[in-house]
Design a protein around this motif. Sequence first.
Motif, PDB file in Angstrom:
ATOM      1  N   ASP A 131       0.835  -1.208   0.000  1.00  0.00           N
ATOM      2  CA  ASP A 131       0.000   0.000   0.000  1.00  0.00           C
ATOM      3  C   ASP A 131       0.871   1.260   0.000  1.00  0.00           C
ATOM      4  O   ASP A 131       0.565   2.242  -0.694  1.00  0.00           O
ATOM      5  CB  ASP A 131      -0.919   0.012   1.230  1.00  0.00           C
ATOM      6  CG  ASP A 131      -2.068  -0.972   1.104  1.00  0.00           C
ATOM      7  OD1 ASP A 131      -2.360  -1.392  -0.032  1.00  0.00           O
ATOM      8  OD2 ASP A 131      -2.663  -1.321   2.142  1.00  0.00           O
ATOM      9  N   HIS A 174       1.296   4.219  -2.928  1.00  0.00           N
ATOM     10  CA  HIS A 174       0.847   5.544  -2.466  1.00  0.00           C
ATOM     11  C   HIS A 174      -0.608   5.537  -1.993  1.00  0.00           C
ATOM     12  O   HIS A 174      -1.366   6.472  -2.258  1.00  0.00           O
ATOM     13  CB  HIS A 174       1.023   6.599  -3.567  1.00  0.00           C
ATOM     14  CG  HIS A 174       2.413   6.662  -4.110  1.00  0.00           C
ATOM     15  ND1 HIS A 174       3.491   7.120  -3.377  1.00  0.00           N
ATOM     16  CD2 HIS A 174       2.911   6.306  -5.329  1.00  0.00           C
ATOM     17  CE1 HIS A 174       4.580   7.057  -4.110  1.00  0.00           C
ATOM     18  NE2 HIS A 174       4.272   6.560  -5.295  1.00  0.00           N
ATOM     19  N   ARG A 175      -0.972   4.482  -1.274  1.00  0.00           N
ATOM     20  CA  ARG A 175      -2.309   4.456  -0.675  1.00  0.00           C
ATOM     21  C   ARG A 175      -2.246   4.008   0.788  1.00  0.00           C
ATOM     22  O   ARG A 175      -3.025   3.158   1.216  1.00  0.00           O
ATOM     23  CB  ARG A 175      -3.239   3.542  -1.478  1.00  0.00           C
ATOM     24  CG  ARG A 175      -2.729   2.129  -1.720  1.00  0.00           C
ATOM     25  CD  ARG A 175      -3.819   1.263  -2.358  1.00  0.00           C
ATOM     26  NE  ARG A 175      -3.414  -0.108  -2.444  1.00  0.00           N
ATOM     27  CZ  ARG A 175      -2.883  -0.684  -3.529  1.00  0.00           C
ATOM     28  NH1 ARG A 175      -2.718   0.031  -4.629  1.00  0.00           N
ATOM     29  NH2 ARG A 175      -2.526  -1.956  -3.525  1.00  0.00           N
ATOM     30  N   GLU A 222      -2.574   4.043   4.935  1.00  0.00           N
ATOM     31  CA  GLU A 222      -3.523   4.551   5.921  1.00  0.00           C
ATOM     32  C   GLU A 222      -2.803   5.104   7.153  1.00  0.00           C
ATOM     33  O   GLU A 222      -3.404   5.772   7.969  1.00  0.00           O
ATOM     34  CB  GLU A 222      -4.477   3.434   6.353  1.00  0.00           C
ATOM     35  CG  GLU A 222      -5.387   2.944   5.245  1.00  0.00           C
ATOM     36  CD  GLU A 222      -6.408   1.958   5.751  1.00  0.00           C
ATOM     37  OE1 GLU A 222      -6.917   2.146   6.873  1.00  0.00           O
ATOM     38  OE2 GLU A 222      -6.691   0.984   5.036  1.00  0.00           O
TER      39      GLU A 222
END
Length: 352
Positions: A312, A316-317, A319
């Motif tokens: 992730d 570039h995602r 949390e």
Amino acid sequence: MVERSRSRRPTIIDVAERAGVSKSTAARALAGSSNITDETRERVVKAAAAVGYERNHLAVGMRSGRSGMLGLVIPDIANPFWAEVARGAQDRAARAGASLLVFSSDWDPEAEATHLRTLRRARVDGAIVNPVSDSFDDLDRFGMPCVFIGSSAERYPDISSVGSDITQAVRLGLDHLMSKGHVAPALILGPKSRLARARFLRAVHEHFVERDLDPGVLAVEDGEYTVEGGREAMRRLLAQPRVGHLAVFAANDMMALGAMMAVRDAGLDCPRDVSILGFDGIPSGEFAWPGLTTIAKPGRDIGERAVEGLFDEIEHRPEHRRIYMPCRLLERGSLADLSVAAPQRIAGAGRN
């Protein structure tokens, strides 16, 4: 078709010729392109296997900016728990077609920094790190996506991390000890410099205070997270004056196994004279005599989830959150059940 020399490495042209497609179609099929039919992709994959073709990942990486390699820096590869973490990370990386470079820092911040520099030079796509020092000075210069694991990760709330739910685990262990009649177990903990020790001790104190019990009565010995560290700590506990049965909750299984050795060294028996509860769930605890009752941390799952979090980050995602994974009790034979034994002794004394 020109016969390929045995000394020549197969190329994408060989694959294309065998599959009956163009070179570009063969390349796109092997790269997982979505605009290739399943039938064509299957034909190309079979052709690649038949001619012995392997993709040049270095060249692919130069074009895509990805190396297909991940890094893992753990504190002690000799500890079976960390080996399980590495195995979980490797399995998850392999399923995604990535390779894993594994380093052991041996709890040494300088060694850790050296490994991080090596990973940067190797141009890995990202790394999973168990930071062993209070200050992770290399973080800003790391220059790649990363995910933290272990207790020390809590120092860095802005970095995605995965670890065991230590509070849940300690409470599970203490509740089990109390159910067996061990109300005030001694503790064998790690060095005062480690955040893991503070988290463990904080969970113990909270558990006792909630039950209106005084945590100050608990005997505490510190040591390294090793068999010898647990052995020496147990020797010190056995040298202290005590009345009745001694129960011990060790901060990891290596220390617990060392404690069991110290009990035997003293001519005592586990669990008749001393009860011992471990923490980690390493396989060797099952083969001890008696088998080590322990709180098992999900090492392999931690490794897998850390790699998923790293993917992730790479895409570039992220949390940027802390994932706490629950632990479970493994009941074996190293705890005496005083909740049953005590009434029997009282009854026997009455008949005499």
